[in-house]
Design an enzyme around this catalytic site. Structure first.
Site, mmCIF file in Angstrom:
data_model
loop_
_atom_site.group_PDB
_atom_site.id
_atom_site.type_symbol
_atom_site.label_atom_id
_atom_site.label_comp_id
_atom_site.label_asym_id
_atom_site.label_seq_id
_atom_site.Cartn_x
_atom_site.Cartn_y
_atom_site.Cartn_z
ATOM 1 N N GLU A 284 0.827 -1.210 0.000
ATOM 2 C CA GLU A 284 0.000 0.000 0.000
ATOM 3 C C GLU A 284 0.863 1.262 0.000
ATOM 4 O O GLU A 284 0.423 2.319 -0.439
ATOM 5 C CB GLU A 284 -0.938 -0.014 1.227
ATOM 6 N N HIS A 305 7.022 -27.102 1.094
ATOM 7 C CA HIS A 305 6.209 -28.157 0.496
ATOM 8 C C HIS A 305 5.056 -27.567 -0.299
ATOM 9 O O HIS A 305 4.045 -28.226 -0.534
ATOM 10 C CB HIS A 305 5.703 -29.095 1.596
ATOM 11 N N LYS A 419 -14.120 2.387 -2.500
ATOM 12 C CA LYS A 419 -14.893 2.874 -1.343
ATOM 13 C C LYS A 419 -16.072 3.707 -1.809
ATOM 14 O O LYS A 419 -17.185 3.552 -1.306
ATOM 15 C CB LYS A 419 -14.013 3.749 -0.441
HETATM 16 O O1 PA5 Z 1 -2.746 1.914 6.010
HETATM 17 C C1 PA5 Z 1 -3.808 2.469 5.875
HETATM 18 O O2 PA5 Z 1 -3.941 3.708 5.944
HETATM 19 C C2 PA5 Z 1 -5.077 1.672 5.618
HETATM 20 O O3 PA5 Z 1 -4.789 0.327 5.463
HETATM 21 C C3 PA5 Z 1 -6.044 1.841 6.767
HETATM 22 O O4 PA5 Z 1 -5.438 1.407 7.960
HETATM 23 C C4 PA5 Z 1 -7.332 1.060 6.542
HETATM 24 O O5 PA5 Z 1 -7.928 1.458 5.339
HETATM 25 C C5 PA5 Z 1 -8.309 1.279 7.684
HETATM 26 O O6 PA5 Z 1 -8.521 2.636 7.864
HETATM 27 P P1 PA5 Z 1 -9.162 3.201 9.177
HETATM 28 O O7 PA5 Z 1 -8.207 3.000 10.298
HETATM 29 O O8 PA5 Z 1 -9.414 4.652 8.894
HETATM 30 O O9 PA5 Z 1 -10.427 2.456 9.428
#
Ligand code: PA5
Length: 431
Positions: A284, A305, A419
């Site tokens: 990410e 394995h 989203k």
């Molecule tokens: O790393 C990130 O920013 C994302 O993976 C968020 O942690 C994830 O989308 C969850 O977001 P939030 O903590 O606002 O619910």
């Protein structure tokens, strides 16, 4: 005691087609600059190991939860709000924590996905009249987390009533913004802060990771001490620190050698979820603007394995990073038996941890001989201090790799589109 974590990149240069010293030194000035970027204006996650009020607030609340005799603790969150805490739990708590009769603290459950099978199962086993729920979302609006919270809220109200429900709920969220702040004010729910300048996947050392860790009896002070050691070393050594050198290696392997898969393969079940946490961190943070490499988690020996055939003879597109543990927290001696049967008897007298480490070494040698680039992270132990160090180090490496790639490691614009469509399909006003 200091954490002993060693990074060995020998087999990234010594295999045929590996990264050359010349390439590394050519990248040197850019790596120096990336180190300067990190240290000149350190991102929020760099100061967490020395931010003691977050750990003291997390510890105090954990003590209260445990003193209340809580039977169950449900951690609700997804992505960066779940993967770090799960990694800590799997690495450091007893492998069968929830089944232990004399476990420290309540049973712990993680509600991440909106798959009803998981949440329903949690509701079936939890003692709802004695359950604490920790809702973790930095934005305070993630659909999965809010949906799971609403279900748990309903179940808690049914079990203990409107009045008592709010006393068993904690919100771990942004200190100022988001719907959880509004709900907390309306219902008198306690909050723990996630610092605004720390993104989800870099937040394991905020209350996101510290509260659940303290609830299950982990030593969060030592966790932070290990992370602080890493920050001190990186501050002192800059671009010379092995974790930064590693960023250069993985970057060069991808952009110069087309090795666009980075496999993290710990030889310890306890670290399987650490690899899953790292997969999100790397993916990410770096996968944007057509750049980045694909992280993948595996575990030794199990995946010998399953996947090692591909690593040995499949496409030359991978770099394998083994994690080797010198002193495993638990061990068993293999009893001598069937000594007349040569294919079985040889095992007797060894230990299972010894076998695990021999297999790690065997995989490393086999990969190297087959011309498959590999690196090793060697951890002296799997404990709070070493996990704190390693997680901080991998966050540093990811941030530095972001600078080398020229991308912003701290945003995630690519997840927004899905989203927006979800909000519109689920009837959220304004979408
Ligand atoms: O790393 C990130 O920013 C994302 O993976 C968020 O942690 C994830 O989308 C969850 O977001 P939030 O903590 O606002 O619910």
């Amino acid at each position: 005691m200091a954490a002993e974590v060693a990074f060995d990149y020998t087999n990234l240069t010594e295999v045929e087609g590996g990264v050359t010293e010349a390439e590394l030194s050519q990248l040197g000035p850019r790596l120096e600059e990336a180190a300067n970027v990190l240290l000149r204006e350190p991102p929020g996650f760099m100061r967490l190991p020395k931010t003691s009020d977050l750990s003291s607030r997390s510890k105090a609340l954990a003590e209260e939860i445990n003193a209340s005799g809580a039977a169950d603790f449900v951690h609700v969150g997804i992505g960066g709000s779940a993967l770090g805490p799960i990694a800590l739990h799997r690495a450091l708590d007893h492998p069968l924590h929830n089944l232990l009769a004399d476990r420290p603290g309540p049973r712990i459950h993680f509600a991440e996905n909106t798959d009803p099978a998981t949440l329903r199962a949690i509701l079936e086993v939890a003692n709802l009249s004695n359950t604490w729920v920790n809702v973790v979302t930095k934005s305070g609006s993630t659909a999965e987390t809010m949906a799971n919270f609403l279900v748990l809220r309903g179940a808690l109200i049914d079990a203990v009533g409107e009045e008592a429900y709010g006393k068993r709920v904690v919100f771990t969220t942004d200190p100022e913004e988001g719907y959880l702040v509004q709900i907390a004010e309306r219902e008198g729910i306690r909050r723990l802060p996630i610092p605004p300048d720390v993104g989800g996947r870099f937040s394991v050392l905020t209350p996101v990771g510290l509260l659940p860790a303290a609830v299950t009896g982990l030593d969060v002070g030592t966790l932070l001490r290990g992370a602080g050691q890493c920050v001190d070393e990186v501050t002192r050594e800059g671009a010379e620190h092995p974790i930064l050198v590693g960023a250069a290696y993985y970057y060069l392997m991808e952009v110069e050698r087309g090795r666009n898969v980075r496999v993290m393969m710990p030889y310890a079940d306890a670290l399987e979820r650490l690899a899953a946490w790292f997969v999100q961190l790397w993916a990410e943070s770096l996968g944007k603007e057509g750049k980045g490499s694909t992280p993948h988690g595996a575990v030794g020996t199990t995946d010998q394995h399953s996947q090692v055939q591909l690593y040995m003879e499949g496409p030359q597109d991978k770099v394998i990073e083994l994690i080797e543990v010198e002193n495993h927290p638990r061990d068993l001696r293999i009893p001598k038996a069937y000594e007349d049967l040569e294919g079985v008897g040889y095992l007797g007298g060894h230990t299972l941890a010894g076998l695990l480490n021999v297999e790690c070494d065997a995989t490393r040698k086999a990969l190297t001989e087959a011309g498959r680039p590999n690196a090793t992270i060697k951890l002296a132990a799997v404990d709070e201090e070493h996990l704190g160090y390693l997680m901080q180090a991998l966050e540093v490496q990811t941030a530095v790799a972001g600078t080398l790639y020229g991308v912003n490691a701290f945003d995630q614009p690519g997840v927004e589109a899905g989203k927006q469509i979800t909000y519109s399909r689920m009837g959220r006003p304004g979408y």
